[in-house]
Write a protein that holds these residues in place. Structure first.
Motif, PDB file in Angstrom:
ATOM      1  N   TRP A 205       3.433 -16.342  -9.896  1.00 53.88           N
ATOM      2  CA  TRP A 205       4.828 -16.056  -9.595  1.00 53.88           C
ATOM      3  C   TRP A 205       4.953 -14.806  -8.731  1.00 53.88           C
ATOM      4  N   PHE A 206       4.070 -13.844  -8.953  1.00 56.15           N
ATOM      5  CA  PHE A 206       4.146 -12.570  -8.248  1.00 56.15           C
ATOM      6  C   PHE A 206       3.687 -12.722  -6.801  1.00 56.15           C
ATOM      7  N   ASN A 207       2.612 -13.477  -6.616  1.00 54.91           N
ATOM      8  CA  ASN A 207       2.093 -13.722  -5.277  1.00 54.91           C
ATOM      9  C   ASN A 207       3.094 -14.520  -4.442  1.00 54.91           C
ATOM     10  N   GLU A 208       3.547 -15.650  -4.991  1.00 60.26           N
ATOM     11  CA  GLU A 208       4.471 -16.506  -4.241  1.00 60.26           C
ATOM     12  C   GLU A 208       5.865 -15.881  -4.142  1.00 60.26           C
ATOM     13  N   GLY A 209       6.300 -15.213  -5.182  1.00 61.47           N
ATOM     14  CA  GLY A 209       7.622 -14.591  -5.145  1.00 61.47           C
ATOM     15  C   GLY A 209       7.712 -13.518  -4.080  1.00 61.47           C
ATOM     16  N   THR A 210       6.642 -12.721  -3.930  1.00 61.56           N
ATOM     17  CA  THR A 210       6.631 -11.685  -2.903  1.00 61.56           C
ATOM     18  C   THR A 210       6.589 -12.303  -1.513  1.00 61.56           C
ATOM     19  N   ALA A 211       5.805 -13.376  -1.354  1.00 60.27           N
ATOM     20  CA  ALA A 211       5.754 -14.054  -0.055  1.00 60.27           C
ATOM     21  C   ALA A 211       7.125 -14.621   0.315  1.00 60.27           C
TER      22      ALA A 211
ATOM     23  N   GLN B 239       2.948 -11.758 -20.272  1.00 61.62           N
ATOM     24  CA  GLN B 239       2.667 -10.593 -21.104  1.00 61.62           C
ATOM     25  C   GLN B 239       2.848  -9.287 -20.332  1.00 61.62           C
ATOM     26  N   LEU B 240       2.345  -9.261 -19.115  1.00 62.59           N
ATOM     27  CA  LEU B 240       2.473  -8.055 -18.299  1.00 62.59           C
ATOM     28  C   LEU B 240       3.923  -7.779 -17.924  1.00 62.59           C
ATOM     29  N   PHE B 241       4.697  -8.828 -17.699  1.00 62.82           N
ATOM     30  CA  PHE B 241       6.122  -8.654 -17.388  1.00 62.82           C
ATOM     31  C   PHE B 241       6.831  -7.995 -18.571  1.00 62.82           C
TER      32      PHE B 241
ATOM     33  N   PHE C 185       0.808  -1.211   0.000  1.00 62.28           N
ATOM     34  CA  PHE C 185       0.000   0.000   0.000  1.00 62.28           C
ATOM     35  C   PHE C 185       0.842   1.261   0.000  1.00 62.28           C
ATOM     36  N   ALA C 186       2.084   1.146  -0.492  1.00 60.21           N
ATOM     37  CA  ALA C 186       2.976   2.300  -0.647  1.00 60.21           C
ATOM     38  C   ALA C 186       3.099   3.124   0.629  1.00 60.21           C
ATOM     39  N   GLY C 187       3.076   2.443   1.771  1.00 59.27           N
ATOM     40  CA  GLY C 187       3.262   3.107   3.050  1.00 59.27           C
ATOM     41  C   GLY C 187       2.016   3.741   3.643  1.00 59.27           C
TER      42      GLY C 187
ATOM     43  N   ARG D 241       3.965  -0.877 -10.406  1.00 59.57           N
ATOM     44  CA  ARG D 241       3.033  -0.886 -11.542  1.00 59.57           C
ATOM     45  C   ARG D 241       2.520  -2.287 -11.821  1.00 59.57           C
ATOM     46  N   TYR D 242       3.419  -3.254 -11.729  1.00 61.28           N
ATOM     47  CA  TYR D 242       3.006  -4.639 -11.979  1.00 61.28           C
ATOM     48  C   TYR D 242       1.966  -5.059 -10.940  1.00 61.28           C
ATOM     49  N   LEU D 243       2.185  -4.703  -9.682  1.00 56.40           N
ATOM     50  CA  LEU D 243       1.238  -5.028  -8.623  1.00 56.40           C
ATOM     51  C   LEU D 243      -0.132  -4.432  -8.931  1.00 56.40           C
TER      52      LEU D 243
END
Length: 416
Positions: free
Chosen positions: A191-197, A296-298, A104-106, A282-284
């Protein structure tokens, strides 16, 4: 002093230390002795949080009583020792701030307001009995249940592990809680969900309850490095495009971690900016609701016109990323202990010099505080390594004290 004791017990340790010291000149006799002992108990602790040391060990015989503790952000329900639960509560509450920064960008007003339940079971079997999706894998460490707002894990000591492993699981699953709150019923690429975790698995807590920004998750880096050295494992295109539902194969996890670690931690050598973080943001934002368009988004966002390194395509990025993991990240974290110590101490000095140069400047590519926090991560690593080896050197410790004082953390400074 009873009210100060309550502050310390509830995790307000820095405030308590300040009040103990204020009261000391006014105390006499036994009261003075008790105050002196309370101050010594605080400042003699090791600088890094150690849940296992806070506990009394576990023989595996019998289950501990259920301890309940409500903190600012969590409801803890744990079959653990009371001191462990209290330390865990302080740690998770501080990590909450890092989750807010990423998701949430702080802006804490956008963070989830309903406190989830952190349920730490006494044994793996007790936890696994509640697994909602058929027969649990033997490697299951825990999970986040969005429906019931619960994080489940277990006392790692009862299965030959440690509470540090339990803590890493909590850091991982806590990230999933925030992702659920962010997407509000939508999904993002796996990948984004698990990679961030997995990125949050590298968080390190200090005894003042403050959590450092995630360092390398060493287990993920070790597995990833082995894959990359042998040119084995999935290709990035496979990881990025994995459609789900659910999670992806076990050998994908280290690659997802490595991608997020790059986007969060790649540092421009000239400005020291974490140049890919705006693209991560932006990806988030733009991947929400598009779980099958990860690749595609990457390519559109990370490798688009704003790519700091101007990669021509995913193959070019993969080459850069692989080189960075093996030749920049790996030597700092998986080389011989003495080499790691020398490299990270030297990097801390570079950050300290850069912080001094930025002091007082309003417009700087990286703030003085950010550079001090980066230095603190390296200095804490050096302190821990020197403590383990019994070969303490004054220089890094004095630098660490100076950084902690500049960051207004007197309790941690006193400990060091």
């Amino acid at each position: 002093t009873p009210n100060i004791d309550k502050l310390v017990k509830n995790g307000q340790i820095e405030r308590g230390l300040q009040l103990y010291r204020r009261a000391l000149p006014l105390a006499e006799g036994k009261a003075r002795d008790q105050l002196t002992q309370s101050i010594e108990d605080i400042v003699s602790a090791d600088a890094s949080v150690d849940l296992d040391a806070a506990g009394t060990g576990h023989s595996g015989e019998g289950e501990r009583a259920l301890i309940e503790l409500d903190t600012d952000h969590y409801q803890l329900r744990c079959n653990l020792e009371q001191p462990v639960v209290e330390l865990l509560g302080v740690t998770l509450d501080d990590l909450f701030t890092n989750y807010v920064d990423i998701y949430f960008a702080g802006n804490s007003k956008r963070a989830p307001s309903t406190r989830p339940t952190v349920r730490i079971h006494g044994t793996w079997e007790d936890m696994a009995a509640l697994w909602p999706d058929g027969e649990p894998s033997p490697g299951l460490g825990g999970w986040w249940s969005a429906g019931s707002l619960e994080i489940h894990t277990f006392d790692g000591r009862t299965r030959g592990g440690s509470l540090q492993g339990t803590l890493e699981t909590l850091f991982h699953e806590g990230s999933h809680q925030f992702m659920s709150a962010f997407v509000k019923g939508n999904r993002v690429p796996i990948w984004f969900n698990e990679g961030t975790a997995c990125f949050f698995e590298g968080a390190q807590a200090m005894t003042d309850g403050r959590v450092l920004w995630p360092d390398v998750a060493r287990g993920r880096l070790s597995v990833l490095s082995n894959f990359l050295y042998q040119d084995k494992g999935p290709k990035l295109a496979e990881v990025l495009s994995y459609p789900g539902p659910g999670s992806y194969p076990g050998n994908f996890y280290c690659f997802g971690w490595g991608l997020v670690y790059f986007l969060q931690q790649w540092e421009d050598p000239e400005t020291l900016r974490y140049a890919y973080r705006p693209l991560y943001r932006r990806y988030l934002d733009e991947s929400m609701g598009h779980p099958t368009q990860g690749l595609q988004l990457f390519e559109q966002i990370i490798l688009g016109e704003d790519d700091p390194l101007g990669h021509a395509d995913l193959a070019a990025f993969e080459s850069t990323w692989k080189d960075w993991i093996l030749n920049t990240v790996q030597p700092f974290h998986l080389s011989l202990d003495q080499q790691q110590l020398e490299r990270r101490t030297a990097r801390a000095q570079r950050y300290l010099e850069a912080a001094a140069a930025m002091s007082g400047k309003r417009k700087a590519p990286v703030t003085e505080e950010e550079l001090l926090l980066r230095a603190l991560g390296d200095l804490e690593f050096a302190r821990a390594r020197m403590t383990e080896s019994g070969k303490l050197k004054a220089g890094p410790l004095l630098d660490m004290v100076d950084v902690l004082e500049k960051l207004d953390r007197p309790r941690a400074a006193a400990t060091v």
